[in-house]
Design a protein around this motif. Sequence first.
Motif, mmCIF file in Angstrom:
data_model
loop_
_atom_site.group_PDB
_atom_site.id
_atom_site.type_symbol
_atom_site.label_atom_id
_atom_site.label_comp_id
_atom_site.label_asym_id
_atom_site.label_seq_id
_atom_site.Cartn_x
_atom_site.Cartn_y
_atom_site.Cartn_z
ATOM 1 N N LYS A 156 0.799 -1.201 0.116
ATOM 2 C CA LYS A 156 -0.219 0.036 -0.116
ATOM 3 C C LYS A 156 1.009 1.079 0.102
ATOM 4 O O LYS A 156 0.479 2.171 -0.364
ATOM 5 N N ALA A 157 1.957 1.250 0.549
ATOM 6 C CA ALA A 157 2.724 2.428 0.730
ATOM 7 C C ALA A 157 3.786 2.557 -0.474
ATOM 8 O O ALA A 157 4.440 3.667 -0.600
ATOM 9 N N ILE A 158 3.595 1.681 -1.576
ATOM 10 C CA ILE A 158 4.307 1.957 -2.918
ATOM 11 C C ILE A 158 3.602 2.202 -4.081
ATOM 12 O O ILE A 158 2.422 1.453 -4.215
ATOM 13 N N ASP A 159 3.728 3.230 -4.557
ATOM 14 C CA ASP A 159 3.111 3.377 -6.082
ATOM 15 C C ASP A 159 4.024 2.837 -7.077
ATOM 16 O O ASP A 159 5.171 3.381 -7.340
ATOM 17 N N PRO A 160 3.458 1.855 -7.605
ATOM 18 C CA PRO A 160 4.453 1.198 -8.853
ATOM 19 C C PRO A 160 4.845 1.973 -9.898
ATOM 20 O O PRO A 160 5.860 1.428 -10.811
ATOM 21 N N LEU A 161 4.302 3.160 -10.210
ATOM 22 C CA LEU A 161 4.459 3.834 -11.189
ATOM 23 C C LEU A 161 5.250 4.950 -10.905
ATOM 24 O O LEU A 161 5.564 5.907 -11.901
ATOM 25 N N HIS A 162 5.424 5.346 -9.634
ATOM 26 C CA HIS A 162 6.104 6.622 -9.249
ATOM 27 C C HIS A 162 7.302 6.023 -8.106
ATOM 28 O O HIS A 162 6.905 6.784 -6.806
ATOM 29 N N ALA A 163 8.159 5.091 -8.395
ATOM 30 C CA ALA A 163 8.863 4.802 -7.122
ATOM 31 C C ALA A 163 10.353 4.709 -7.640
ATOM 32 O O ALA A 163 10.600 5.073 -8.806
ATOM 33 N N ALA A 164 11.285 4.404 -6.642
ATOM 34 C CA ALA A 164 12.828 4.592 -6.884
ATOM 35 C C ALA A 164 13.145 3.681 -8.108
ATOM 36 O O ALA A 164 14.151 3.880 -8.775
ATOM 37 N N GLY A 165 12.324 2.444 -8.049
ATOM 38 C CA GLY A 165 12.597 1.516 -9.082
ATOM 39 C C GLY A 165 11.933 1.139 -10.142
ATOM 40 O O GLY A 165 11.618 0.105 -10.627
ATOM 41 N N THR A 166 10.895 2.123 -10.379
ATOM 42 C CA THR A 166 9.826 1.877 -11.398
ATOM 43 C C THR A 166 10.425 1.421 -12.697
ATOM 44 O O THR A 166 9.885 0.666 -13.238
ATOM 45 N N ASP A 167 11.426 1.922 -13.141
ATOM 46 C CA ASP A 167 11.867 1.779 -14.580
ATOM 47 C C ASP A 167 12.546 0.260 -14.516
ATOM 48 O O ASP A 167 12.604 -0.342 -15.369
ATOM 49 N N PHE A 168 13.205 0.174 -13.164
ATOM 50 C CA PHE A 168 13.935 -1.360 -13.357
ATOM 51 C C PHE A 168 12.936 -2.377 -13.311
ATOM 52 O O PHE A 168 13.014 -3.379 -13.997
ATOM 53 N N HIS A 169 11.817 -2.345 -12.479
ATOM 54 C CA HIS A 169 10.977 -3.222 -12.351
ATOM 55 C C HIS A 169 9.991 -3.403 -13.654
ATOM 56 O O HIS A 169 9.219 -4.436 -13.888
ATOM 57 N N GLU A 170 9.928 -2.360 -14.439
ATOM 58 C CA GLU A 170 9.171 -2.333 -15.664
ATOM 59 C C GLU A 170 9.799 -3.289 -16.462
ATOM 60 O O GLU A 170 9.512 -4.178 -17.221
#
Length: 285
Positions: free
Chosen positions: A246-260
Amino acid sequence: MENEEILKLAISGDINAFQTLFAEFQNQLKSYLYRLLTDRDDVDDLTHDTFIRAFTRISTFNRDSSLKTWVFKIATNLAYDHLRKLKRWQADAQDRAADLAIGSEEIREVFWMVHDTSPAGAYEMREHIDYCFTCISKTLLIENQVALILKHIYDFQVKEICLILDKTEGVIKHLLNDARNIMTDIFEQRCALINKNGVCHQCSHINEIFNPKQHQQEELMKLELVKASKKYNRDQLFTLRTLLVKAIDPLHAAGTDFHEEIMRCLRTAIGEKSDFFDRDADKVE
């Protein structure tokens, strides 16, 4: 101007008023859609389609729910139409992605490039747990997945989920119970973070690559989920997972591009898309 006045203008056909109200929950809507679709392009397309469909039908909004719930219902229906054309993910989807990455120098180079050059290319264990939660939720039937994510990640009430899925309260509670049990079973069997016998080698491989061994345990022990793993039961651990997610926005996080990129690899591994290879073909052309 109060929201009630803006809503009246929107219902009367004022697109600017509707845009003002839509913007209040647009980021959350896109985050929700990403957890269902796992593809940024699809999220952008469905967010746009949701806006258009909601605005063209705004005169039918009868206020039985909040505007947000009504719009989420439209978005969920669009996502359902998209997802029912695809196969459900299997529990070994992440393993297949790891195997593909290990066997492909090309994919590993993309991972390193994004990690080294993207402002959102960091590797953080918290975000990887969020990524894993999304992947495991994709093994559920769509209605179970929607119910679980709406309830546990976006704090929708059961009565609101009833409206979104057009189901009775009893059915929604059944969907939630089944979804939680299935997710808990999979995590208990596969999560190497809180189970020494875990078989999820993707987490461990990626953690070893991007976190020096001397820092791995230190990083893991910062997570309440890991610290509590020996004293909490599996239901409590699931609750801790949802709090972290809940505390993480998957589209605006420090590793968003990496996890994409990891997600892109996974979709390629299971045959849902061939993003890596299509992308390279486009570059050649």
